[in-house]
Design a protein around this motif. Structure first.
Motif, short mmCIF file in Angstrom:
data_model
loop_
_atom_site.label_atom_id
_atom_site.label_comp_id
_atom_site.label_asym_id
_atom_site.label_seq_id
_atom_site.Cartn_x
_atom_site.Cartn_y
_atom_site.Cartn_z
N ASP A 75 0.82 -1.21 0.00
CA ASP A 75 0.00 0.00 0.00
C ASP A 75 0.86 1.26 0.00
O ASP A 75 0.51 2.25 -0.64
CB ASP A 75 -0.96 -0.01 1.19
CG ASP A 75 -2.07 -1.03 1.03
OD1 ASP A 75 -2.25 -1.58 -0.08
OD2 ASP A 75 -2.78 -1.28 2.03
N LEU A 76 1.98 1.24 0.72
CA LEU A 76 2.87 2.40 0.72
C LEU A 76 3.57 2.57 -0.63
O LEU A 76 3.74 3.69 -1.11
CB LEU A 76 3.90 2.29 1.85
CG LEU A 76 3.33 2.53 3.25
CD1 LEU A 76 4.35 2.14 4.31
CD2 LEU A 76 2.89 3.98 3.41
N ILE A 77 3.93 1.47 -1.26
CA ILE A 77 4.51 1.53 -2.61
C ILE A 77 3.49 2.10 -3.59
O ILE A 77 3.81 2.94 -4.42
CB ILE A 77 5.04 0.15 -3.05
CG1 ILE A 77 6.27 -0.23 -2.21
CG2 ILE A 77 5.36 0.14 -4.55
CD1 ILE A 77 6.70 -1.68 -2.35
N ALA A 78 2.23 1.67 -3.47
CA ALA A 78 1.16 2.20 -4.33
C ALA A 78 0.97 3.69 -4.10
O ALA A 78 0.54 4.41 -5.01
CB ALA A 78 -0.15 1.45 -4.07
N ALA A 79 1.32 4.18 -2.89
CA ALA A 79 1.22 5.60 -2.57
C ALA A 79 2.47 6.38 -3.00
O ALA A 79 2.59 7.56 -2.70
CB ALA A 79 0.97 5.79 -1.07
N GLY A 80 3.40 5.70 -3.68
CA GLY A 80 4.54 6.38 -4.25
C GLY A 80 5.86 6.23 -3.51
O GLY A 80 6.86 6.83 -3.89
N VAL A 81 5.90 5.42 -2.45
CA VAL A 81 7.15 5.22 -1.71
C VAL A 81 8.04 4.25 -2.49
O VAL A 81 7.56 3.25 -3.03
CB VAL A 81 6.87 4.66 -0.30
CG1 VAL A 81 8.16 4.34 0.44
CG2 VAL A 81 6.03 5.65 0.50
N SER A 82 9.33 4.54 -2.52
CA SER A 82 10.28 3.66 -3.18
C SER A 82 10.36 2.32 -2.44
O SER A 82 10.52 2.31 -1.21
CB SER A 82 11.66 4.32 -3.18
OG SER A 82 12.65 3.39 -3.58
N PRO A 83 10.28 1.20 -3.15
CA PRO A 83 10.38 -0.11 -2.49
C PRO A 83 11.66 -0.26 -1.68
O PRO A 83 11.67 -0.95 -0.65
CB PRO A 83 10.34 -1.11 -3.65
CG PRO A 83 9.64 -0.38 -4.74
CD PRO A 83 10.02 1.06 -4.59
N GLY A 84 12.73 0.40 -2.10
CA GLY A 84 14.00 0.31 -1.40
C GLY A 84 14.01 0.97 -0.04
O GLY A 84 14.94 0.78 0.74
N GLN A 85 12.98 1.76 0.26
CA GLN A 85 12.89 2.42 1.57
C GLN A 85 12.08 1.63 2.58
O GLN A 85 11.91 2.07 3.71
CB GLN A 85 12.26 3.81 1.43
CG GLN A 85 13.21 4.86 0.92
CD GLN A 85 12.58 6.23 1.00
OE1 GLN A 85 11.91 6.66 0.05
NE2 GLN A 85 12.77 6.90 2.12
N LEU A 86 11.59 0.45 2.19
CA LEU A 86 10.69 -0.31 3.05
C LEU A 86 11.18 -1.74 3.24
O LEU A 86 11.56 -2.40 2.29
CB LEU A 86 9.29 -0.35 2.43
CG LEU A 86 8.64 1.01 2.16
CD1 LEU A 86 7.38 0.83 1.33
CD2 LEU A 86 8.34 1.73 3.47
N VAL A 87 11.13 -2.19 4.48
CA VAL A 87 11.45 -3.58 4.82
C VAL A 87 10.29 -4.12 5.64
O VAL A 87 9.87 -3.49 6.62
CB VAL A 87 12.76 -3.68 5.64
CG1 VAL A 87 13.00 -5.09 6.11
CG2 VAL A 87 13.94 -3.17 4.83
N ALA A 88 9.74 -5.27 5.25
CA ALA A 88 8.62 -5.88 5.97
C ALA A 88 9.12 -7.03 6.83
O ALA A 88 9.88 -7.87 6.37
CB ALA A 88 7.58 -6.39 4.98
N VAL A 89 8.69 -7.03 8.10
CA VAL A 89 9.11 -8.03 9.07
C VAL A 89 7.89 -8.50 9.85
O VAL A 89 7.07 -7.68 10.27
CB VAL A 89 10.13 -7.43 10.07
CG1 VAL A 89 10.53 -8.44 11.12
CG2 VAL A 89 11.34 -6.89 9.35
N GLY A 90 7.77 -9.80 10.07
CA GLY A 90 6.69 -10.33 10.90
C GLY A 90 7.24 -10.81 12.24
O GLY A 90 8.23 -11.53 12.28
N ARG A 91 6.61 -10.37 13.32
CA ARG A 91 7.04 -10.78 14.66
C ARG A 91 5.94 -11.52 15.42
O ARG A 91 6.04 -11.70 16.62
CB ARG A 91 7.49 -9.57 15.47
CG ARG A 91 8.77 -8.95 14.93
CD ARG A 91 9.34 -7.93 15.88
NE ARG A 91 10.50 -7.29 15.28
CZ ARG A 91 10.82 -6.03 15.44
NH1 ARG A 91 10.08 -5.24 16.20
NH2 ARG A 91 11.89 -5.53 14.85
N ALA A 92 4.89 -11.92 14.74
CA ALA A 92 3.77 -12.66 15.35
C ALA A 92 3.29 -11.97 16.61
O ALA A 92 3.01 -10.79 16.60
CB ALA A 92 4.13 -14.12 15.56
N ASN A 93 3.20 -12.70 17.72
CA ASN A 93 2.70 -12.09 18.95
C ASN A 93 3.84 -11.84 19.94
O ASN A 93 3.69 -12.00 21.14
CB ASN A 93 1.60 -12.96 19.57
CG ASN A 93 2.09 -14.34 19.94
OD1 ASN A 93 3.11 -14.80 19.44
ND2 ASN A 93 1.37 -15.02 20.81
#
Length: 122
Positions: A75-93
């Motif tokens: 969604d942030l990439i669709a809003a124009g943010v460069s993919p290189g500025q974003l890292v996705a991490v999952g930490r569950a609970n």
């Protein structure tokens, strides 16, 4: 610009109801617009950290936390943010905010953290 981004990240998160559904879609859209503008104004890497509550098993929640972080990234990439500025991490609970479970649990969220220099893959 980085200070504004950091202050915003400390005060905001996007919350989820079931699975990958935003609890408040209109509020999430507004947050994405505001956050995207702050990220685009700064060269800072942003880590998107997905969380779940304890409903469901650990295997499912680990993947769900990652999927939530990836949804926010898209969604942030669709809003124009460069993919290189974003890292996705999952930490569950890993870090619960509340004992509440289910669709209204604040544990079902994606938080924003400023990343480290050199963290992103080239």
């Amino acid at each position: 610009a980085a200070e504004k981004l950091q202050a915003y990240a400390r005060r905001h998160a996007v919350f989820f109801g079931a699975n990958l559904d935003y609890r408040n879609p209109e509020g999430a859209a507004k947050l994405m617009t505001e956050l995207a503008a702050l990220i685009k104004a700064s060269p800072t890497l942003v880590r998107l950290v997905g969380y779940t509550d304890e409903v469901g098993g650990q295997t499912r929640n680990t993947q769900l936390a990652q999927d939530r972080a990836e949804k926010v990234r898209r969604d942030l990439i669709a809003a124009g943010v460069s993919p290189g500025q974003l890292v996705a991490v999952g930490r569950a609970n890993a870090i619960d905010l509340s004992d509440t479970r289910g669709a209204q649990s604040p544990n079902r969220r994606v938080e924003f953290e400023l990343g480290f220099e050199g963290e992103a893959q080239p």
